[in-house]
Motif scaffolding. Structure first.
Motif, PDB file in Angstrom:
ATOM      1  N   VAL A   1       0.838  -1.187   0.000  1.00 24.41           N
ATOM      2  CA  VAL A   1       0.000   0.000   0.000  1.00 24.41           C
ATOM      3  C   VAL A   1       0.877   1.241   0.000  1.00 24.41           C
ATOM      4  O   VAL A   1       2.014   1.210   0.483  1.00 24.41           O
ATOM      5  N   ALA A   2       0.363   2.343  -0.591  1.00 28.15           N
ATOM      6  CA  ALA A   2       1.095   3.605  -0.641  1.00 28.15           C
ATOM      7  C   ALA A   2       0.123   4.746  -0.428  1.00 28.15           C
ATOM      8  O   ALA A   2      -1.037   4.684  -0.854  1.00 28.15           O
ATOM      9  N   THR A   3       0.607   5.804   0.229  1.00 29.02           N
ATOM     10  CA  THR A   3      -0.205   6.998   0.427  1.00 29.02           C
ATOM     11  C   THR A   3       0.421   8.174  -0.304  1.00 29.02           C
ATOM     12  O   THR A   3       1.659   8.287  -0.386  1.00 29.02           O
ATOM     13  N   ALA A   4      -0.418   9.014  -0.856  1.00 28.39           N
ATOM     14  CA  ALA A   4       0.065  10.208  -1.557  1.00 28.39           C
ATOM     15  C   ALA A   4       0.902  11.061  -0.621  1.00 28.39           C
ATOM     16  O   ALA A   4       0.757  11.018   0.608  1.00 28.39           O
ATOM     17  N   ALA A   5       1.781  11.851  -1.209  1.00 28.16           N
ATOM     18  CA  ALA A   5       2.697  12.666  -0.414  1.00 28.16           C
ATOM     19  C   ALA A   5       1.970  13.570   0.567  1.00 28.16           C
ATOM     20  O   ALA A   5       2.478  13.850   1.660  1.00 28.16           O
ATOM     21  N   ASP A   6       0.760  14.018   0.197  1.00 31.22           N
ATOM     22  CA  ASP A   6       0.000  14.892   1.098  1.00 31.22           C
ATOM     23  C   ASP A   6      -1.104  14.153   1.853  1.00 31.22           C
ATOM     24  O   ASP A   6      -1.895  14.766   2.567  1.00 31.22           O
ATOM     25  N   GLY A   7      -1.203  12.833   1.662  1.00 34.89           N
ATOM     26  CA  GLY A   7      -2.217  12.050   2.364  1.00 34.89           C
ATOM     27  C   GLY A   7      -3.600  12.132   1.767  1.00 34.89           C
ATOM     28  O   GLY A   7      -4.571  11.669   2.391  1.00 34.89           O
ATOM     29  N   SER A   8      -3.719  12.674   0.566  1.00 40.74           N
ATOM     30  CA  SER A   8      -5.048  12.897  -0.016  1.00 40.74           C
ATOM     31  C   SER A   8      -5.655  11.638  -0.621  1.00 40.74           C
ATOM     32  O   SER A   8      -6.873  11.578  -0.804  1.00 40.74           O
ATOM     33  N   ARG A   9      -4.846  10.659  -0.954  1.00 41.56           N
ATOM     34  CA  ARG A   9      -5.367   9.450  -1.567  1.00 41.56           C
ATOM     35  C   ARG A   9      -4.395   8.297  -1.328  1.00 41.56           C
ATOM     36  O   ARG A   9      -3.277   8.486  -0.871  1.00 41.56           O
ATOM     37  N   PHE A  10      -4.860   7.079  -1.699  1.00 41.02           N
ATOM     38  CA  PHE A  10      -4.087   5.868  -1.442  1.00 41.02           C
ATOM     39  C   PHE A  10      -4.174   4.953  -2.647  1.00 41.02           C
ATOM     40  O   PHE A  10      -5.184   4.921  -3.355  1.00 41.02           O
ATOM     41  N   VAL A  11      -3.103   4.196  -2.856  1.00 38.40           N
ATOM     42  CA  VAL A  11      -3.083   3.141  -3.870  1.00 38.40           C
ATOM     43  C   VAL A  11      -2.765   1.841  -3.145  1.00 38.40           C
ATOM     44  O   VAL A  11      -1.804   1.758  -2.376  1.00 38.40           O
ATOM     45  N   TRP A  12      -3.580   0.812  -3.427  1.00 38.00           N
ATOM     46  CA  TRP A  12      -3.434  -0.467  -2.725  1.00 38.00           C
ATOM     47  C   TRP A  12      -3.332  -1.587  -3.747  1.00 38.00           C
ATOM     48  O   TRP A  12      -4.130  -1.672  -4.682  1.00 38.00           O
ATOM     49  N   SER A  13      -2.355  -2.441  -3.565  1.00 32.05           N
ATOM     50  CA  SER A  13      -2.186  -3.633  -4.391  1.00 32.05           C
ATOM     51  C   SER A  13      -2.329  -4.857  -3.493  1.00 32.05           C
ATOM     52  O   SER A  13      -1.339  -5.439  -3.036  1.00 32.05           O
ATOM     53  N   PRO A  14      -3.571  -5.273  -3.198  1.00 34.51           N
ATOM     54  CA  PRO A  14      -3.791  -6.376  -2.261  1.00 34.51           C
ATOM     55  C   PRO A  14      -3.627  -7.736  -2.924  1.00 34.51           C
ATOM     56  O   PRO A  14      -3.687  -7.857  -4.154  1.00 34.51           O
ATOM     57  N   ASP A  15      -3.429  -8.747  -2.114  1.00 38.98           N
ATOM     58  CA  ASP A  15      -3.502 -10.119  -2.623  1.00 38.98           C
ATOM     59  C   ASP A  15      -4.942 -10.402  -3.041  1.00 38.98           C
ATOM     60  O   ASP A  15      -5.896  -9.980  -2.386  1.00 38.98           O
ATOM     61  N   GLY A  16      -5.098 -11.118  -4.130  1.00 36.49           N
ATOM     62  CA  GLY A  16      -6.419 -11.570  -4.555  1.00 36.49           C
ATOM     63  C   GLY A  16      -7.187 -10.596  -5.406  1.00 36.49           C
ATOM     64  O   GLY A  16      -8.219 -10.950  -5.971  1.00 36.49           O
ATOM     65  N   ALA A  17      -6.730  -9.366  -5.510  1.00 41.00           N
ATOM     66  CA  ALA A  17      -7.431  -8.363  -6.319  1.00 41.00           C
ATOM     67  C   ALA A  17      -6.381  -7.486  -6.992  1.00 41.00           C
ATOM     68  O   ALA A  17      -5.232  -7.423  -6.559  1.00 41.00           O
ATOM     69  N   GLY A  18      -6.767  -6.794  -8.041  1.00 47.98           N
ATOM     70  CA  GLY A  18      -5.835  -5.934  -8.740  1.00 47.98           C
ATOM     71  C   GLY A  18      -5.542  -4.663  -7.974  1.00 47.98           C
ATOM     72  O   GLY A  18      -6.096  -4.391  -6.900  1.00 47.98           O
ATOM     73  N   VAL A  19      -4.676  -3.833  -8.546  1.00 51.04           N
ATOM     74  CA  VAL A  19      -4.327  -2.543  -7.945  1.00 51.04           C
ATOM     75  C   VAL A  19      -5.536  -1.625  -7.992  1.00 51.04           C
ATOM     76  O   VAL A  19      -6.248  -1.547  -9.004  1.00 51.04           O
ATOM     77  N   HIS A  20      -5.779  -0.923  -6.860  1.00 51.88           N
ATOM     78  CA  HIS A  20      -6.921  -0.006  -6.747  1.00 51.88           C
ATOM     79  C   HIS A  20      -6.462   1.320  -6.140  1.00 51.88           C
ATOM     80  O   HIS A  20      -5.454   1.371  -5.443  1.00 51.88           O
ATOM     81  N   THR A  21      -7.249   2.351  -6.392  1.00 49.24           N
ATOM     82  CA  THR A  21      -6.977   3.671  -5.834  1.00 49.24           C
ATOM     83  C   THR A  21      -8.234   4.223  -5.190  1.00 49.24           C
ATOM     84  O   THR A  21      -9.364   3.849  -5.559  1.00 49.24           O
ATOM     85  N   THR A  22      -8.045   5.085  -4.214  1.00 46.51           N
ATOM     86  CA  THR A  22      -9.164   5.726  -3.527  1.00 46.51           C
ATOM     87  C   THR A  22      -8.773   7.138  -3.120  1.00 46.51           C
ATOM     88  O   THR A  22      -7.618   7.400  -2.780  1.00 46.51           O
ATOM     89  N   ALA A  23      -9.736   8.045  -3.200  1.00 47.76           N
ATOM     90  CA  ALA A  23      -9.570   9.380  -2.634  1.00 47.76           C
ATOM     91  C   ALA A  23     -10.196   9.363  -1.248  1.00 47.76           C
ATOM     92  O   ALA A  23     -11.249   8.771  -1.038  1.00 47.76           O
ATOM     93  N   GLY A  24      -9.555   9.972  -0.272  1.00 49.23           N
ATOM     94  CA  GLY A  24     -10.050   9.884   1.093  1.00 49.23           C
ATOM     95  C   GLY A  24      -9.577   8.595   1.731  1.00 49.23           C
ATOM     96  O   GLY A  24      -8.462   8.133   1.485  1.00 49.23           O
ATOM     97  N   PHE A  25     -10.428   7.977   2.554  1.00 50.73           N
ATOM     98  CA  PHE A  25      -9.994   6.864   3.395  1.00 50.73           C
ATOM     99  C   PHE A  25     -10.738   5.563   3.082  1.00 50.73           C
ATOM    100  O   PHE A  25     -11.264   4.901   3.965  1.00 50.73           O
ATOM    101  N   GLY A  26     -10.777   5.239   1.815  1.00 49.14           N
ATOM    102  CA  GLY A  26     -11.213   3.908   1.432  1.00 49.14           C
ATOM    103  C   GLY A  26     -12.695   3.664   1.508  1.00 49.14           C
ATOM    104  O   GLY A  26     -13.116   2.512   1.636  1.00 49.14           O
ATOM    105  N   SER A  27     -13.515   4.709   1.410  1.00 52.40           N
ATOM    106  CA  SER A  27     -14.960   4.463   1.391  1.00 52.40           C
ATOM    107  C   SER A  27     -15.383   3.820   0.085  1.00 52.40           C
ATOM    108  O   SER A  27     -16.389   3.113   0.021  1.00 52.40           O
ATOM    109  N   SER A  28     -14.615   4.067  -0.987  1.00 52.05           N
ATOM    110  CA  SER A  28     -14.857   3.400  -2.267  1.00 52.05           C
ATOM    111  C   SER A  28     -13.533   3.315  -3.006  1.00 52.05           C
ATOM    112  O   SER A  28     -12.647   4.150  -2.826  1.00 52.05           O
TER     113      SER A  28
END
Length: 784
Positions: free
Chosen positions: A572-599
């Motif tokens: 997992v990685a967080t943007a330099a300012d904390g505004s968004r996140f990119v997650w590469s979990p096991d079992g699913a492809g790479v995903h991105t979210t703005a905020g704290f993972g509500s979608s």
């Protein structure tokens, strides 16, 4: 919660959590002849090291965190005791500080498997001598063979005798034992019970050479799961303990009567009455169970045996305890609980040497509501238990527990009775009463070493004995990731089995691991470079959520939602300012979210399983890597573009980091022996990479405060430079390197993570696979 085995790179077997590197170990031997290795100091380097900077090394304190399957007291020197761990080496008890001292930190990268200790033996004739049978896996996760290490200075230094077979310090059945034993009269003689059908082995020269005992008839036949194609659960657990009857020998002459336990439910116990020349199955013995332990009370003439239907340390549904009269040959079932009323097996077994007839045993596999410990003072005629039901579900305990020195052992839990917190333990296969002090007892669990100094209060009808952690100095966590932000807490750790910690002071034990969510293993974490109050972590759990966020520098956490298909943490990685996140979990492809993972939105242009990181300057830039290709996103992780990645490693694990405050400045380490392997740098956001000259291999890269007068951050890596494996630092952008560890401080495999401290020049945090987080400071700094 149960710490599980930790395994080799790419292997994800059941309960497998961390990723040590593979190596090749060549052991030569003559067929039918003695087996030995070059008789050299086990910490000797194979090549002259590059320039070395003196460093002082300590552990970031967690205190425990893993399974302790064996505790061994010396029978002739008061206060001398050892503990063995499944992947984290061996320790010696230091009575003056009531702490444990690590003894196998000299094990190097190529011998990483020797941090798994299958058995320990302390010499009662010469208490300065101690032996360790080492090797982590018997299958191909650990391609090297096992060895017997021997020391004449209580583990300060070691010499090594290689074996022509593997040992399994982290294999099923590792709580049985001890497999290694020294003759209490002729201490030149040692025996070793081997797994994998290799039988019984003997040394007659204090562990320097070993021969198979060809007259021993049974190499064992029990495997946890014979159908396991990985070789982990299908291995024959073999010859599991050796016990001498000291009443049958005299000083200088071999002990004549020896008992050996075998992982065989029909033919489990064997006996020799001629000093190991010939062996017979002990007649009348019980069948249908495995003998986890065999402890002999020579004064009363009883051999006590703890049996389970499984090899442990996790499994076991039924068990029995038996007593064998060595003079008459009578067997007697002295089980504390009728077999029909048990749901666990027995293992931890000890005799009070000051009060013969006092015996203790554990129900090691009693997971719910708690483990159980039993005690008899009349050789098994009557038993009492550490706890019982007063009126279900309420419990009455003979003990009180004080975990104030290691408060995270409460797990932050609020269980429903009859469960309690902290728990008495689980996987309690190590249990020993101090042979010189009837009031001291220690036992190992899946997370710590507990003990008491007032054990005989157990026998006082109205008294209670106090159990406390006796684990200071014993650090056994497997580390997956580290982060040292520029403000707030100095260190965040991602650990196997117990999740990880926010350390506000690395010299003190934290109050609690991460919770909300409570992840069994944290696989990756990150903080926002320009806003370190924003932190994210991901990991493994039985069910969602597998991601947690913090907006106050990790002091408090809240769970996020996760995209469909997630089975494990990934990176997992967080943007330099904390505004968004990119997650590469096991079992699913790479995903991105703005905020704290509500979608979450699936990222485009990057393959599933890619390692992801954030640029430490531009909040919209993220990076990824998989199978030799580097990927870049300039839109917050929505889309990635593959870059021309010629020359980057296509095989083996890769770690990379972006330099704080310098957009597009990236360092990448990784690869595979025999293929592309090394350290690379990009200064154009991943468009091109240049290999760093002089670095033959590199597995981690991290940054710390720049040296005085330097403008670029200090670099740290676990690597091979100048033909030498070690921990290295560069203060001139990788042009030159100095080694900051030495041959006595190697810690086996250190390829998971490394980071410098952004506030303290010279300080480096090193991830190990079983010795916790190690941190080093320049010796000059510590001396001021």
């Amino acid at each position: 919660m149960s710490p599980g085995p930790r395994v080799s790179p790419g292997v994800r077997a059941r309960r497998a959590r961390t990723l040590p590197a593979l190596f090749g170990l060549l052991v030569g031997f003559l067929a039918g002849g003695p087996v030995t290795s070059a008789d050299a100091d086990a910490s000797a380097a194979t090549a002259a090291a590059p320039a070395t900077v003196p460093y002082d090394w300590k552990n970031v304190r967690v205190d425990g965190g893993g399974f302790v399957p064996g505790i061994v007291f010396n029978r002739s020197e008061p206060g001398l005791a050892y503990a063995r761990t499944d992947i984290g080496g061996a320790y010696r008890w230091q009575e003056s500080t009531r702490s444990w001292k690590p003894l196998l930190d000299s094990v190097g990268w190529d011998d990483w498997g020797h941090t798994g200790v299958a058995s320990l033996a302390s010499d009662s004739v010469d208490p300065d001598k101690v032996y360790a049978a080492v090797g982590t896996y018997t299958n191909d996760w650990d391609p090297g063979n096992g060895a017997v290490l021997r020391s004449t200075d209580q583990g300060e230094t070691w010499r090594k005798a290689g074996l022509p077979f593997k040992l399994g310090g982290n294999m099923p059945g590792r709580g049985m034992g001890e497999r290694l034993a020294v003759d209490p009269h002729d201490n030149r003689v040692l025996y070793l019970g081997a797994p994998s059908g290799k039988g019984l082995w003997r040394s007659t020269d204090s562990g320097a050479t070993w021969r198979q005992v060809t007259s021993f008839p049974n190499p064992g036949n029990y495997a946890e799961n014979p159908a396991d194609t990985s070789g982990y659960a299908s291995d024959n657990q073999g010859v599991v303990w050796v016990t001498f009857d000291e009443s049958t020998g005299k000083g200088g002459g071999r002990t004549q009567t020896i008992y050996v336990g075998v992982a065989d439910k029909q033919n489990a116990v064997y006996k020799s009455t001629d000093g190991g020349g010939s062996w017979t199955r002990v007649g009348g013995q019980p069948t249908g169970y495995l003998p986890h332990k065999g402890v002999l009370d020579a004064e009363n003439g009883y051999l006590y045996l703890a049996y389970s239907d499984k090899g442990g340390p996790y499994d076991g549904g039924k068990g029995q305890v038996w007593r064998y009269a060595t003079k008459s040959g009578e067997w007697k079932n002295i089980s504390p609980v009728a077999e029909a009323d048990t749901s666990y097996g027995y293992s931890g077994l000890t005799v009070d040497r000051q009060r013969p007839g006092t015996v203790m045993v554990t129900g090691y596999s009693s997971w719910w509501p708690d483990t159980q410990i039993f005690r008899t003072t009349d050789s098994g005629a009557n038993w009492t238990s550490a706890w019982s039901y007063s009126s279900y579900p309420n419990r009455e305990n003979r003990y009180t527990m004080d975990v104030s020195s290691v408060p995270w052992l409460s797990w932050g839990a609020h269980p429903t009775p009859p469960e309690q917190t902290p728990k008495l333990g689980w996987m309690t296969e190590a249990l020993e009463i101090d042979p010189f002090d009837s009031d001291r007892m220690m036992y190992g669990t899946g997370a710590t070493v507990y003990g008491t100094d007032d054990l005989t209060e157990w026998d006082d009808g109205g008294g209670k004995f106090t159990i406390r952690p006796m684990v200071k100095g014993l650090e056994e966590t497997a580390v997956n990731d580290l982060a040292a932000p520029p403000s707030g807490a100095p260190l965040f750790s991602a650990l196997g089995d117990i999740g990880g910690f926010r350390h506000t002071d690395v010299t003190k034990v934290p109050s609690l691991m991460y919770t909300q969510p409570n992840l069994s293993t944290t696989t990756s974490l990150d903080y926002a470079a320009s806003n370190p109050n924003t932190v994210v972590r991901v990991g493994n759990a039985d069910a969602a959520p597998r991601i947690g966020f913090s907006t106050d520098n990790g002091a408090n956490w809240f769970a996020g939602q996760e995209p469909a298909g997630v089975t494990g943490g990934g990176t997992v990685a967080t943007a330099a300012d904390g505004s968004r996140f990119v997650w590469s979990p096991d079992g699913a492809g790479v995903h991105t979210t703005a905020g704290f993972g509500s979608s979450w939105t699936a990222s485009k242009g990057i393959p599933q399983g890619a390692v992801v990181e954030a640029d430490r300057s531009d909040p919209k830039t993220f990076y990824g890597f998989k199978s030799g290709t580097f990927y870049v996103s300039s839109d917050g992780g929505a889309t990635f573009t593959a870059k021309a990645s010629a020359g980057l490693p296509a095989e083996g694990p890769v770690k990379f980091q972006a330099v704080p405050g310098k957009k597009g400045d990236i360092w990448l380490a990784g690869g595979k022996a025999g293929a592309t392997y090394g350290l690379w740098r990009s200064t154009d956001g991943g468009a091109t990479f240049k290999k760093v000259e002089g670095v033959q291999e590199a597995d981690t890269i991290g940054f710390g405060k720049a040296a005085p007068g330097a403008s670029y951050q200090a670099l740290y890596t676990s690597a091979k430079i100048g033909g030498v494996r070690g921990i290295f630092r560069s203060t001139d952008t990788g042009t030159t390197w100095v080694r900051v560890n030495d041959d006595r401080h190697q810690w086996g495999w250190t390829g998971a993570a490394i980071t410098g401290d952004p506030k303290v020049f010279g300080r480096v945090y090193v991830a190990t696979n079983g010795r916790g987080v190690i941190y080093g400071d320049t010796a000059a700094r510590r001396s001021r």
